[in-house]
Design an enzyme around this catalytic site. Structure first.
Site, PDB file in Angstrom:
ATOM      1  N   LYS A   1      42.540  30.805  44.294  1.00  0.00           N
ATOM      2  CA  LYS A   1      41.830  32.075  44.121  1.00  0.00           C
ATOM      3  C   LYS A   1      42.589  33.220  44.807  1.00  0.00           C
ATOM      4  CE  LYS A   1      38.773  35.197  43.685  1.00  0.00           C
ATOM      5  NZ  LYS A   1      38.047  35.679  42.549  1.00  0.00           N
TER       6      LYS A   1
ATOM      7  N   CYS B   1      38.141  42.692  45.649  1.00  0.00           N
ATOM      8  CA  CYS B   1      38.880  41.433  45.535  1.00  0.00           C
ATOM      9  C   CYS B   1      40.361  41.620  45.828  1.00  0.00           C
ATOM     10  CB  CYS B   1      38.701  40.881  44.129  1.00  0.00           C
ATOM     11  SG  CYS B   1      36.975  40.843  43.641  1.00  0.00           S
TER      12      CYS B   1
HETATM   13  N1  SAJ Z   1      45.092  48.216  38.736  1.00  0.00           N
HETATM   14  C1  SAJ Z   1      46.228  49.011  38.675  1.00  0.00           C
HETATM   15  N2  SAJ Z   1      47.160  48.744  37.709  1.00  0.00           N
HETATM   16  C2  SAJ Z   1      47.014  47.727  36.819  1.00  0.00           C
HETATM   17  C3  SAJ Z   1      45.866  46.911  36.895  1.00  0.00           C
HETATM   18  C4  SAJ Z   1      44.902  47.168  37.867  1.00  0.00           C
HETATM   19  O1  SAJ Z   1      46.390  49.946  39.468  1.00  0.00           O
HETATM   20  O2  SAJ Z   1      47.886  47.570  35.973  1.00  0.00           O
HETATM   21  C5  SAJ Z   1      44.077  48.481  39.772  1.00  0.00           C
HETATM   22  C6  SAJ Z   1      42.693  48.829  39.207  1.00  0.00           C
HETATM   23  O3  SAJ Z   1      42.595  50.179  38.862  1.00  0.00           O
HETATM   24  C7  SAJ Z   1      41.795  48.434  40.357  1.00  0.00           C
HETATM   25  C8  SAJ Z   1      42.525  47.244  40.975  1.00  0.00           C
HETATM   26  O4  SAJ Z   1      43.860  47.304  40.509  1.00  0.00           O
HETATM   27  O5  SAJ Z   1      41.712  49.472  41.317  1.00  0.00           O
HETATM   28  C9  SAJ Z   1      41.939  45.897  40.643  1.00  0.00           C
HETATM   29  O6  SAJ Z   1      41.539  45.830  39.281  1.00  0.00           O
HETATM   30  P1  SAJ Z   1      41.751  44.551  38.367  1.00  0.00           P
HETATM   31  O7  SAJ Z   1      41.226  44.881  37.044  1.00  0.00           O
HETATM   32  O8  SAJ Z   1      43.159  44.103  38.442  1.00  0.00           O
HETATM   33  O9  SAJ Z   1      40.919  43.411  39.086  1.00  0.00           O
HETATM   34  P2  SAJ Z   1      39.422  43.295  39.686  1.00  0.00           P
HETATM   35  O10 SAJ Z   1      39.472  43.577  41.146  1.00  0.00           O
HETATM   36  O11 SAJ Z   1      38.433  44.029  38.878  1.00  0.00           O
HETATM   37  O12 SAJ Z   1      39.152  41.719  39.458  1.00  0.00           O
HETATM   38  C10 SAJ Z   1      40.076  40.773  39.980  1.00  0.00           C
HETATM   39  C11 SAJ Z   1      40.463  39.805  38.852  1.00  0.00           C
HETATM   40  N3  SAJ Z   1      41.604  39.003  39.287  1.00  0.00           N
HETATM   41  C12 SAJ Z   1      42.722  38.887  38.528  1.00  0.00           C
HETATM   42  O13 SAJ Z   1      42.883  39.485  37.496  1.00  0.00           O
HETATM   43  C13 SAJ Z   1      43.788  37.975  39.063  1.00  0.00           C
HETATM   44  C14 SAJ Z   1      39.267  38.940  38.488  1.00  0.00           C
HETATM   45  O14 SAJ Z   1      39.651  37.950  37.541  1.00  0.00           O
HETATM   46  C15 SAJ Z   1      38.728  38.249  39.748  1.00  0.00           C
HETATM   47  O15 SAJ Z   1      37.601  37.443  39.446  1.00  0.00           O
HETATM   48  C16 SAJ Z   1      38.296  39.325  40.700  1.00  0.00           C
HETATM   49  O16 SAJ Z   1      39.462  40.092  41.050  1.00  0.00           O
HETATM   50  C17 SAJ Z   1      37.684  38.670  41.924  1.00  0.00           C
HETATM   51  O17 SAJ Z   1      36.442  38.609  42.006  1.00  0.00           O
HETATM   52  O18 SAJ Z   1      38.431  38.155  42.769  1.00  0.00           O
END
Ligand code: SAJ
Length: 402
Positions: A195, A249
């Site tokens: 995780k 997360c």
């Molecule tokens: N972000 C960027 N650039 C990108 C992608 C995301 O700046 O290209 C930023 C987003 O704007 C946000 C942050 O990263 O601020 C996180 O967003 P996210 O969509 O990557 O992830 P979370 O936090 O919504 O959810 C993550 C997910 N983990 C992965 O994709 C590996 C989700 O599957 C998990 O269940 C969740 O964390 C968790 O609960 O741990």
């Protein structure tokens, strides 16, 4: 089609973003669900009454927060409180499953808390034969993406990390009630680390994109075009830079690795630092834009700055650990210019920004001298064409990028 269930009652401890949908998923499959939370308001809203933990269940799912205490050190007190609250009602044949994102070793620690509270029960400890075990224990991390929780709860593959093979087998029976993805078996430590690894992988990759945005800005290169071009390579897939990394997360979990293995986790730590610095960089860009206007004779206090987007990522209302909120708060505290906020997914500004004005995107761009795009909400997609000619636009998220 609901599956034939091998479990009759499940208790979910922690009715937050993960626990509540998980409880609903079991209930929709005709499993009796008992929801438990320390937040009275949550309990009242969900249940319109009281829940008694003394009612017997076969499976206890713990989905409580694991925040920081002090300097990025994980706080396991909620896990401990949850484990100790269910210990008195555990009985032979039950299973306790930890879902909360946790540092490696937490499930083994939970076992110690449970067995200390219930010396009369036999737990999956070293030297105990499978047939003697009364209560099974497993770590099964939630991996759902906020905004797609219900679909991902059903569709995603699920890691099952039992403290023994029998524990994994029992945990699998629970998840089979609603999970249509694959169930992947391992031990608890590897499941905990998996995780953390998933979210660290994403953090490191976003940090790479954010670092590229700083480099590109210095070298007068459009980072969005750069990434699009590089991603045409069949083995390159760069993520998108933004105003920082938020949510509960990705901005948190990598520290659980760094905290355990500080000497080894060098890249993971640096990625966290790069991403945490990005909001400061955006703030410096806003200050520079204001300085340009002041240089033309404008009073700083007469300048209106509109921040577009407060959520931690596009098209959701979740403001937790949002870098955009950090930018708004810091800007409000340090600038004389007028600040207006736009967040189409909420009705009123959050408590810590209560003094600020929340307006529609149209109203904001009509009056703002500086517009900063912080979140790629769908409502902002056509904004460039609507800006007044003199408005300065700072695009932190590449609104036109694919
Ligand atoms: N972000 C960027 N650039 C990108 C992608 C995301 O700046 O290209 C930023 C987003 O704007 C946000 C942050 O990263 O601020 C996180 O967003 P996210 O969509 O990557 O992830 P979370 O936090 O919504 O959810 C993550 C997910 N983990 C992965 O994709 C590996 C989700 O599957 C998990 O269940 C969740 O964390 C968790 O609960 O741990």
């Amino acid at each position: 089609m609901p599956k034939q269930s091998k479990v009759s009652t499940v208790s979910v401890i922690g009715l937050g973003y993960i626990g509540l949908p998980t409880a609903a998923m079991f209930a929709s499959r005709k499993v009796k669900v008992i929801g438990i939370d320390i937040n009275q308001h949550a309990v009242d809203t969900i249940n319109q009454g009281r829940i008694h933990i003394v009612e017997p269940a076969d499976a206890f799912l713990i989905a409580v927060p694991t925040p920081f205490k002090g300097d990025h050190e994980p706080d396991l007190s909620y896990v401990r409180a949850a484990a100790e609250s269910i210990a008195p009602v555990l009985k032979k044949g039950d299973i306790v499953i930890l879902e909360s994102t946790s540092p490696v070793g937490t499930t083994e620690q939970m076992l110690q808390w449970l067995s200390a509270a219930r010396p009369d029960l036999c737990f999956p400890m070293e030297g105990v034969t499978a047939a003697d075990i009364d209560v099974n224990i497993a770590y099964c991390p939630e991996r759902v993406l906020p905004g797609h929780v219900i679909r991902e709860l059903v569709d995603n593959d699920r890691i099952i990390g039992g403290l023994s093979d029998a524990c994994s087998k029992r945990a699998a029976e629970i998840y089979r009630v609603f999970v249509e993805g694959e169930l992947l078996f391992t031990n608890a430590r590897t499941a905990e680390m998996a995780k953390l690894t998933e979210n660290s992988f994403r953090d490191v990759n976003i940090a790479f994109a954010n670092e590229l945005s700083l480099i590109s800005d210095k070298l007068d290169i459009n980072v969005w075009e750069l990434i699009k071009l590089a991603n045409h390579h069949p083995r390159v897939n760069i993520l998108q830079p933004g105003c920082g990394v938020g949510g509960h997360c990705i901005a948190v979990d990598p520290w659980f690795i760094v905290n355990k293995t500080p000497d080894e986790a060098r890249m993971i730590r640096t990625a966290r630092e790069v991403n945490d610095q990005k909001p400061e960089w955006v703030l410096s860009k806003i200050k520079a834009a204001i300085a340009t206007l002041v240089a033309t004779g404008r009073e700083e206090a007469s300048i209106t700055v509109a921040l577009l987007g407060l959520a931690f990522k596009p098209n959701i209302d979740d403001l937790r650990e949002s870098p955009a909120v950090h930018i708004a708060k810091k800007f409000a505290a340090t600038s004389q210019s007028k600040l207006i906020l736009v967040e189409p997914n909420i009705e009123t500004p959050p408590a810590h920004l209560a003094d600020q004005e929340l307006v529609s995107v149209e109203n904001a761009i009509a009056v703002a001298d500086v517009v900063i795009l912080l979140v790629k909400h769908r409502e902002f997609s056509a904004i460039k064409a609507k800006l007044n000619t003199n408005t300065i636009l700072i695009d932190a998220i590449g609104i036109d990028a694919a």
